[in-house]
Design an enzyme around this catalytic site. Structure first.
Site, PDB file in Angstrom:
ATOM      1  N   HIS A   1      33.973  37.569  38.263  1.00  0.00           N
ATOM      2  CA  HIS A   1      33.591  38.987  38.138  1.00  0.00           C
ATOM      3  C   HIS A   1      33.179  39.309  36.709  1.00  0.00           C
ATOM      4  CE1 HIS A   1      35.864  40.627  41.907  1.00  0.00           C
ATOM      5  NE2 HIS A   1      34.999  39.683  42.187  1.00  0.00           N
TER       6      HIS A   1
ATOM      7  N   TYR B   1      39.988  50.323  39.837  1.00  0.00           N
ATOM      8  CA  TYR B   1      41.218  50.959  39.346  1.00  0.00           C
ATOM      9  C   TYR B   1      40.990  52.453  39.445  1.00  0.00           C
ATOM     10  CZ  TYR B   1      42.728  46.555  37.066  1.00  0.00           C
ATOM     11  OH  TYR B   1      43.132  45.270  36.793  1.00  0.00           O
TER      12      TYR B   1
ATOM     13  N   PRO C   1      51.675  45.499  35.624  1.00  0.00           N
ATOM     14  CA  PRO C   1      50.540  44.715  36.138  1.00  0.00           C
ATOM     15  C   PRO C   1      49.159  45.349  35.937  1.00  0.00           C
ATOM     16  CG  PRO C   1      51.703  45.773  37.939  1.00  0.00           C
ATOM     17  CD  PRO C   1      52.501  46.052  36.702  1.00  0.00           C
TER      18      PRO C   1
ATOM     19  N   LYS D   1      47.789  41.008  32.964  1.00  0.00           N
ATOM     20  CA  LYS D   1      48.057  40.097  31.845  1.00  0.00           C
ATOM     21  C   LYS D   1      49.219  39.121  32.076  1.00  0.00           C
ATOM     22  CE  LYS D   1      44.792  41.125  29.438  1.00  0.00           C
ATOM     23  NZ  LYS D   1      43.869  40.266  30.119  1.00  0.00           N
TER      24      LYS D   1
ATOM     25  N   TYR E   1      40.784  43.051  28.387  1.00  0.00           N
ATOM     26  CA  TYR E   1      40.856  42.688  29.807  1.00  0.00           C
ATOM     27  C   TYR E   1      40.421  41.243  30.037  1.00  0.00           C
ATOM     28  CZ  TYR E   1      41.017  43.438  34.823  1.00  0.00           C
ATOM     29  OH  TYR E   1      41.362  43.363  36.161  1.00  0.00           O
TER      30      TYR E   1
HETATM   31  C1  PHB Z   1      45.647  41.426  42.006  1.00  0.00           C
HETATM   32  O1  PHB Z   1      44.554  41.002  42.408  1.00  0.00           O
HETATM   33  O2  PHB Z   1      46.706  41.208  42.610  1.00  0.00           O
HETATM   34  C2  PHB Z   1      45.672  42.232  40.751  1.00  0.00           C
HETATM   35  C3  PHB Z   1      44.486  42.457  40.068  1.00  0.00           C
HETATM   36  C4  PHB Z   1      44.503  43.211  38.912  1.00  0.00           C
HETATM   37  C5  PHB Z   1      45.680  43.753  38.460  1.00  0.00           C
HETATM   38  C6  PHB Z   1      46.864  43.521  39.124  1.00  0.00           C
HETATM   39  C7  PHB Z   1      46.867  42.751  40.284  1.00  0.00           C
HETATM   40  O3  PHB Z   1      45.658  44.530  37.333  1.00  0.00           O
END
Ligand code: PHB
Ligand code: APR
Length: 403
Positions: A74, A206, A297, A301, A389
């Protein structure tokens, strides 16, 4: 029975397994002890975003094949505020850096397979019970006592790696006065689901909504991973599938966009916390991954931090075993902690920007809204987010100010 090795590793999560394979690649022997069984370790659903540094490290030990075949590369993410979706083009803002979406349990599966196929020692259902002789000199080597197949066994080694997660025993054996811990609890947790349905998005979303945070991630063209902010003490039984889908639809909803729904094959609620312990070493014991630090989460990270810790640990241990330079071991903690604090700051920034904090007053809510707007309208702010990120360089020495 006493087993002898160079490095005794407690825990077969990403940190312990990766450390064992990095050491093996350099000819350093280790034994991994894991208290759960193989099926449990391989099916535990966790995060799924790999930084380039993590991918490169897996490549370096020949474990990139399935990752490159099945992982999804991505170049950006979406940030959404009250129905307005904005794309952050991370690759463009960071000189071409990307992330790879590949489940943590797939990384664990690849590592376990490599270890067992190489006939290198990894004991499942082997719970470490105590660790001795960490600071004694002379001939008394560190010993890990563990329970395996109903018997107490001893692992004798030169060094112990505590890769046994937040609730493990390694951090707990460090005397109170020798360890500093700091932490933050959050008044929310994440309800996560895995659903057998094609993702409704090409990149992660997000989303901040007045009902709370939601996120859309993915695992494959047929599997979606989604999250909802909930009360940390909420019971999963309060969340029948219909309620989960309708709340996801509300919080992720945007113009001309439809959320695909399908059978939910896994669901659970996890609390969130930030936690740091320092130093990450005590005598001949080194902590790595969740044993030393936890991040919320939202910044994706946790796994990457565990991997960057063990990259440094493998390096300093290898130098110690293969040269006369024994001083590098002392640098381990400092090198890891610098990078871990960067991840803490970023994870907390993402968390506070995107969650609805029930304690916030209207002043704080306005600050939050202002930060959201600035992040998607200022190139500098979007670049700072992207740099963090995709992951800052793995070796934190690069971040040391020039003297
Ligand atoms: C996930 O794909 O489980 C995932 C992705 C991004 C995050 C947390 C979990 O910030
Ligand atoms: N003896 C043997 N094994 C143990 C013991 C013990 N006494 N205590 C814990 N373990 C094992 C656990 O069963 C687990 O498999 O240690 C392992 C620790 O693995 P993780 O919790 O996955 O921790 P880590 O390898 O540091 O990976 C960090 O996992 O929690 C996520 O978000 C986090 O992605 C990050 C990653």
């Amino acid at each position: 029975m006493t087993i002898k090795t160079q490095v005794g590793i407690i825990g077969a999560g990403p940190a312990g397994l990766m450390l064992s394979e990095l050491l093996a690649a350099q000819g350093v022997e280790s034994v991994v002890l894991e208290r759960k069984d193989r099926v449990y370790c391989e099916s535990r659903i966790r995060a799924g975003v790999l930084e380039q540094g993590t991918v490169d490290l897996l490549d370096s030990i020949g474990l990139g094949e399935r990752l490159h075949r099945e992982g999804l590369v991505h170049q950006g993410i979406y940030l959404q505020f009250n129905g307005n979706r904005h794309r952050i083009n991370m690759a463009e803002l960071t000189g071409g850096k990307c992330i790879t979406v590949y489940g943590q349990q797939e990384v664990v599966r690849d590592l376990i397979k490599a270890r067992l196929e190489g006939e290198r020692p990894l004991f499942f259902e082997a719970e470490a019970l105590s660790i001795e002789n960490l600071t004694s000199g002379g001939n008394r080597k560190p010993q890990v006592t563990f329970m395996h197949q109903g018997r107490n066994e001893v692992l004798e080694c030169e060094f112990v790696a505590g890769c046994d997660g937040f609730h493990g025993i390694a951090r707990a054996v460090i005397p109170k006065g020798q360890l500093t811990t700091v932490s933050r609890e959050y008044p929310f947790g994440w309800l996560g689901i895995l659903a057998e349905v094609p993702p409704s998005t090409d990149e992660l979303i997000y989303s901040f909504h007045k009902n709370g945070f939601a996120m859309h991630s993915l695992r494959s063209p047929q599997l979606s991973r989604l999250y909802l902010q909930v009360d940390p003490d909420d019971d999963i039984r309060n969340w029948p599938d219909d309620r989960i889908w309708s709340e996801l639809q509300i919080r992720l909803g945007a113009a001309d966009w439809v959320l695909n729904q399908g059978p939910i094959i896994d669901k659970g609620i996890t609390p969130m916390r930030s936690f740091m312990s320092s130093p990450m070493q005590y005598g001949r014991l080194f902590l790595a991954g969740d044993a030393a630090h936890i991040v919320p989460p939202t910044g994706a990270k946790g796994l990457n931090l565990a991997i960057s810790d063990v990259k440094v640990l493998a390096e300093v241990l290898t130098v110690n075993f293969t040269s006369d330079n024994h001083g590098l071991l002392e640098s381990y903690s400092e090198r890891c902690i610098r990078r871990a604090w960067r991840a803490q700051d970023f994870s907390m920034m993402m968390t506070s920007m995107l969650h609805l904090d029930p304690r916030s007053d209207s002043f704080e809510l306005e600050l939050q809204r202002s930060r959201q707007e600035f992040t998607v309208s200022s190139k500098a702010a979007a670049t700072a987010l992207s740099e963090n990120y995709v992951g800052i360089p793995f070796d934190s020495r690069i971040m040391m100010p020039k003297s």
